[in-house]
Design an enzyme around this catalytic site. Structure first.
Site, PDB file in Angstrom:
ATOM      1  N   LYS A   1      67.147  54.682  30.298  1.00  0.00           N
ATOM      2  CA  LYS A   1      67.535  55.082  28.948  1.00  0.00           C
ATOM      3  C   LYS A   1      66.329  54.908  28.015  1.00  0.00           C
ATOM      4  CE  LYS A   1      71.777  54.392  26.301  1.00  0.00           C
ATOM      5  NZ  LYS A   1      72.671  53.313  25.895  1.00  0.00           N
TER       6      LYS A   1
HETATM    7  C1  E4P Z   1      75.593  53.964  24.484  1.00  0.00           C
HETATM    8  O1  E4P Z   1      74.862  54.669  25.111  1.00  0.00           O
HETATM    9  C2  E4P Z   1      75.231  53.439  23.155  1.00  0.00           C
HETATM   10  O2  E4P Z   1      74.164  52.572  23.256  1.00  0.00           O
HETATM   11  C3  E4P Z   1      76.417  52.786  22.499  1.00  0.00           C
HETATM   12  O3  E4P Z   1      77.544  53.623  22.682  1.00  0.00           O
HETATM   13  C4  E4P Z   1      76.206  52.460  21.032  1.00  0.00           C
HETATM   14  O4  E4P Z   1      77.425  52.071  20.451  1.00  0.00           O
HETATM   15  P1  E4P Z   1      77.499  51.388  19.005  1.00  0.00           P
HETATM   16  O5  E4P Z   1      77.038  52.385  17.983  1.00  0.00           O
HETATM   17  O6  E4P Z   1      78.940  51.035  18.843  1.00  0.00           O
HETATM   18  O7  E4P Z   1      76.587  50.195  19.038  1.00  0.00           O
END
Ligand code: E4P
Length: 214
Positions: A83
């Site tokens: 990622k």
């Molecule tokens: C997933 O890939 C993201 O990092 C995550 O959904 C972020 O979520 P949040 O905005 O609730 O922290």
């Protein structure tokens, strides 16, 4: 639309997998930090539970550092997806890793242009953040729908992961908008399953059954 579970908490992943609906996992540095554990051990444990894609995020912000960390993550398990944030360095790192056959999930996507650039750099997944757009009064599902229509128009195979999902309604909206995947905290998965009429229906069936037996 498939479901990924959005957590680094292994017990939640185990419980979500038991439901039979989980195709993958996403983590991020905030979720990892919450666990207070060695991130490599966490990803290894998750890989023993889930066969589908598991996103592990790099900490480096420069291309060389991202590529180095990306290769390290990819070596942890075959289903690991690296990622990377959708920055100029992130795009360059995506191109290098994708050319090596390492799948990349470009994260922190807040515009269709970012998603398009990520796809063209070779990202296997893009993650538009629905909830964080909602937090500032913008329409997250509309972004997902726009990315989905642009990808369809140009025959782009990069998959859209609707991320930052906080409520069951976000899930439905992501599905309607054409997300390939929604990544969801375990609690939201359970909330999405609940309906008071289901509970009331079960209670009535049980009561009628017991009454008939007496
Ligand atoms: C997933 O890939 C993201 O990092 C995550 O959904 C972020 O979520 P949040 O905005 O609730 O922290």
């Amino acid at each position: 639309m498939k479901f990924f579970v959005d957590t680094a908490h292994v017990e939640d992943i185990r419980a979500a997998v038991r439901l039979g609906v989980v195709s993958g996992v996403t983590t991020n540095p905030s979720l990892m930090a919450k666990e207070g554990r060695n991130p490599v051990e966490v990803i290894r444990e998750i890989a023993a539970i889930v066969d589908g894609p598991i996103s592990a995020e790099v900490i480096a912000l420069d291309t060389d550092g991202m590529v180095k960390e990306g290769r390290e993550w990819a070596a942890v398990a075959p289903q690991v997806v690296v990622k990377l944030p959708v920055t100029a360095d992130g795009l360059a790192a995506t191109k290098i890793l994708a050319d090596e056959g390492i799948r990349v999930n470009m994260t922190l996507v807040f515009s269709t242009n970012q998603a398009l650039l990520a796809a063209r750099a070779g990202a296997a997944f893009v993650s538009p953040f629905i909830g964080r757009l909602d937090d500032i009064g913008e329409d997250g599902p509309a972004l997902v729908a726009d990315i989905a229509s642009v990808f369809a128009l140009h025959g782009i195979a990069t998959q859209i992961i609707a991320a930052s999902i906080r409520r069951p309604l976000d899930l439905t909206a992501a599905a309607r908008a054409g997300a390939d995947i929604a990544t969801v905290p375990y609690r939201v998965l359970l909330d999405a399953l609940k309906h008071p009429l289901t509970d009331a229906g079960i209670a009535r069936f049980m009561a009628d059954w017991q009454a008939a037996k007496q």
